[in-house]
Enzyme design. Structure first.
Site, PDB file in Angstrom:
ATOM      1  CE  LYS A 225      -3.980   2.040   2.335  1.00  0.00           C
ATOM      2  NZ  LYS A 225      -4.665   3.007   3.985  1.00  0.00           N
ATOM      3  CE  LYS A 279      -6.294   2.080  -1.036  1.00  0.00           C
ATOM      4  NZ  LYS A 279      -6.684   1.991   0.439  1.00  0.00           N
TER       5      LYS A 279
HETATM    6  C1  PBG Z   1      -7.243   3.391   5.655  1.00  0.00           C
HETATM    7  C2  PBG Z   1      -7.500   3.224   4.100  1.00  0.00           C
HETATM    8  C3  PBG Z   1      -7.965   4.378   2.850  1.00  0.00           C
HETATM    9  C4  PBG Z   1      -7.916   3.350   1.824  1.00  0.00           C
HETATM   10  C5  PBG Z   1      -8.818   2.395   2.250  1.00  0.00           C
HETATM   11  N1  PBG Z   1      -7.986   2.353   3.941  1.00  0.00           N
HETATM   12  C6  PBG Z   1      -7.076   6.110   2.997  1.00  0.00           C
HETATM   13  C7  PBG Z   1      -5.638   5.892   3.833  1.00  0.00           C
HETATM   14  O1  PBG Z   1      -4.635   4.915   4.093  1.00  0.00           O
HETATM   15  O2  PBG Z   1      -5.363   6.911   4.366  1.00  0.00           O
HETATM   16  C8  PBG Z   1      -7.605   4.707   0.867  1.00  0.00           C
HETATM   17  C9  PBG Z   1      -8.962   3.668   0.038  1.00  0.00           C
HETATM   18  C10 PBG Z   1      -9.940   5.096  -1.116  1.00  0.00           C
HETATM   19  O3  PBG Z   1      -8.294   5.405  -1.261  1.00  0.00           O
HETATM   20  O4  PBG Z   1     -10.511   4.123  -1.875  1.00  0.00           O
HETATM   21  N2  PBG Z   1      -6.465   2.944   6.232  1.00  0.00           N
END
Ligand code: PBG
Length: 357
Positions: A225, A279
């Site tokens: 991520k 992601k």
């Molecule tokens: C939280 C989380 C995030 C997303 C999914 N879980 C945001 C982040 O890490 O700041 C992003 C999802 C999206 O942008 O659609 N940990």
């Protein structure tokens, strides 16, 4: 001038010529023997040679939750997406099941008054997400439910872990994440999806699940991520954006790195992840490809809120054809090797795919 010797030679030449004429000559490689367009000429042929396909089985629909009843709250940066109160989330879950979607993912907007430095609301077995899981499981038991394991919807500083003396404390964060995961498993969540990027959290959650009798609960690790600007609309949706103190660069990955993603994925698999995720999505399809090639694990990808916003906004202005771009972007994930895709377009795509069949 002709001698008998000359005659023999010319007869032989004639025989060779006749033989050549009866065997069709092998075409030279390349055009025009090869015309790549032949296979593309008709719809039936295009269907036969299609290498990847997108199906409703590939899609997970993220749903945002808010308190209340009969409540829908629009999200300005995600036109067409609303936060739903639990009763309406149950309706959405019924719709998801009717469309054939295998699973939904739940993300709560926690009331600001319930957010604190320790993310204590994350551990409340009656928090919004846990109540939603119970309500949905009661009505739609065969629909898979994914819950995020991360503290950002619950912390007053907007971080996914605990901030101690201005720094993320990895190991104390993991303790809280484990407790959060157990609360969600207890509520009936099928797939726990740690999205926090703390070190060691997958192993700690797996151990706790085994000890507490949740050996069937799956773990989908947000393994690679990235610290991405594509998450901004999501942070609006869960209300963590305005609260975020600093950035997430000390735990989410540097967008410039690829080999590091493979190391992250290897660690999460070793710690017991059942599935891994990359992601964001479209800008990271090279990572999806490399992860799938290297590990052959169920590999998911997340078409993030920012990706949704870009497509939705351009389509609103009539600059692109929304339906076509949605399907094209999703099939690209499949082509890159993704087994399933989190997408805010899941319901739209399911309808489009259903209409096509
Ligand atoms: C939280 C989380 C995030 C997303 C999914 N879980 C945001 C982040 O890490 O700041 C992003 C999802 C999206 O942008 O659609 N940990």
């Amino acid at each position: 001038m002709s001698s008998s010797k000359d005659k023999t030679v010319s007869l032989r030449t004639a025989r060779v010529k006749r033989a050549k004429a009866s065997v069709p000559s092998v075409p030279k490689p390349g055009f025009p023997a090869t015309r790549a367009r032949r296979n593309r000429r008709s719809p039936w042929s295009r269907r036969l040679v299609r290498e990847t396909s997108l199906s409703v089985d590939d899609l997970i629909w993220p749903i945002f939750l808010i308190e209340g009843a009969g409540m829908r709250a629009p999200i300005a940066s995600m036109p067409g997406v609303e936060r739903l109160s639990i009763d309406l989330a149950v309706e959405a879950a019924l719709e998801a099941a009717a469309l054939g979607l295998p699973a939904i993912a739940l993300f709560p907007y926690t009331d600001v008054s319930l957010r604190d430095e320790e993310a204590s609301e994350a551990l409340n077995p009656a928090n919004l997400v846990c109540r939603a899981v119970r309500a949905i499981k009661a009505e739609v038991p065969d629909l898979g439910i994914v819950c995020d394991v991360a503290l950002d919807p619950y912390t007053s500083h907007g971080h996914d872990g605990l901030l101690i003396d201005g720094e993320i404390d990895n190991d104390r964060s993991v303790e809280v994440l484990v407790a959060q995961a157990l609360a969600q498993a207890e509520a009936g969540c099928d797939i726990l999806a740690p999205s926090d990027m703390m070190d060691g959290r997958v192993g700690a959650i797996r151990t706790a699940l085994e000890v507490h009798g949740f050996s069937h609960t799956q773990i989908l690790a947000y393994a690679a991520k990235y610290a991405s600007a594509f998450y901004a609309p999501f942070r609006d949706a869960v209300g963590s954006g305005a609260m975020l103190r600093g950035d997430k660069l000390s735990y989410q990955m540097d967008p410039a790195n690829g080999a590091e993603a493979l190391r992250e994925v290897a660690l999460d698999i070793a710690e017991g992840a059942d599935m891994v995720m990359v992601k964001p999505g479209l800008a990271y399809l090279d990572i999806v490809w490399r992860v799938k090639e290297a590990f052959q694990m169920p590999t998911f990808a997340y078409q993030t809120s920012g990706e949704y916003a870009m497509i939705a906004a351009a389509a609103e202005r009539g600059w692109i054809d929304r339906d076509r771009v949605v399907l094209e972007s999703l099939v690209a994930f499949k082509r890159a090797g993704a087994d399933a895709i989190f997408t805010y377009f899941a319901r739209d795509a399911a309808r489009l795919l259903g209409a096509k069949a």
